[in-house]
Design a protein around this motif. Sequence first.
Motif, PDB file in Angstrom:
ATOM      1  N   SER A 183      14.662 -16.797  16.639  1.00 33.96           N
ATOM      2  CA  SER A 183      14.590 -17.877  15.650  1.00 33.96           C
ATOM      3  C   SER A 183      15.110 -19.163  16.295  1.00 33.96           C
ATOM      4  CB  SER A 183      15.411 -17.535  14.418  1.00 33.96           C
ATOM      5  OG  SER A 183      16.772 -17.473  14.761  1.00 33.96           O
ATOM      6  N   ALA A 194      17.258 -22.417  17.168  1.00 34.44           N
ATOM      7  CA  ALA A 194      18.693 -22.672  17.056  1.00 34.44           C
ATOM      8  C   ALA A 194      18.937 -23.988  16.348  1.00 34.44           C
ATOM      9  CB  ALA A 194      19.317 -22.722  18.457  1.00 34.44           C
ATOM     10  N   ILE A 225      17.639 -19.652  23.414  1.00 33.81           N
ATOM     11  CA  ILE A 225      18.145 -19.016  22.192  1.00 33.81           C
ATOM     12  C   ILE A 225      16.965 -18.543  21.339  1.00 33.81           C
ATOM     13  CG2 ILE A 225      19.334 -19.438  20.005  1.00 33.81           C
ATOM     14  CD1 ILE A 225      21.317 -21.113  21.573  1.00 33.81           C
ATOM     15  N   VAL A 240      16.942 -14.725  20.506  1.00 36.59           N
ATOM     16  CA  VAL A 240      17.229 -14.385  19.125  1.00 36.59           C
ATOM     17  C   VAL A 240      15.925 -14.268  18.322  1.00 36.59           C
ATOM     18  CG1 VAL A 240      18.419 -15.187  17.030  1.00 36.59           C
ATOM     19  CG2 VAL A 240      19.471 -15.510  19.256  1.00 36.59           C
TER      20      VAL A 240
END
Length: 164
Positions: free
Chosen positions: A144, A146, A138, A142
Amino acid sequence: MPQFDPTFFAPQLFWLALTFVTLYFVMSTVALPKIGAVLDERQRKIDDNLDKAAQLKAEAEAAVAAYEKALAESRAHAQSVIKEASDRLAAEAETRNRELAARLADQVKAGEARIAEAKDKALANVRDVAIDVAGATIARLVGSPADNARLEAAVASALKEHGK
């Protein structure tokens, strides 16, 4: 020939009668009793030998019967000793088999416990690894980090869904 002259028949008959009576007397008093005694002695010896043979035969039959009885008793004793030894060895083997089975059952239980413990550790590690991998994935996708609580809930849900 003077023997066939009828004038000499009377003296010849006299001497014939005298010789016959003398020989008859000698034979009946001397020779025949000795011959009879010898025959009686031989018959007595034959009878004694037959009696002794019958006695020895009976003794031999008794000895054979005693031998056969002793042989039968020995065989019976040997069979009982063999059966006793066989039973004793079978009992010892059964005892050893039970001990071995109990020892093996304990080892199996211990092995199953170690396997269950290893499985639980592996599952715990899988959970931790899954959370770390999901967090890293993640974070890369993304950009950033999680939320740990949401990651743990998602991994727990996925593990529960797969039955682990």
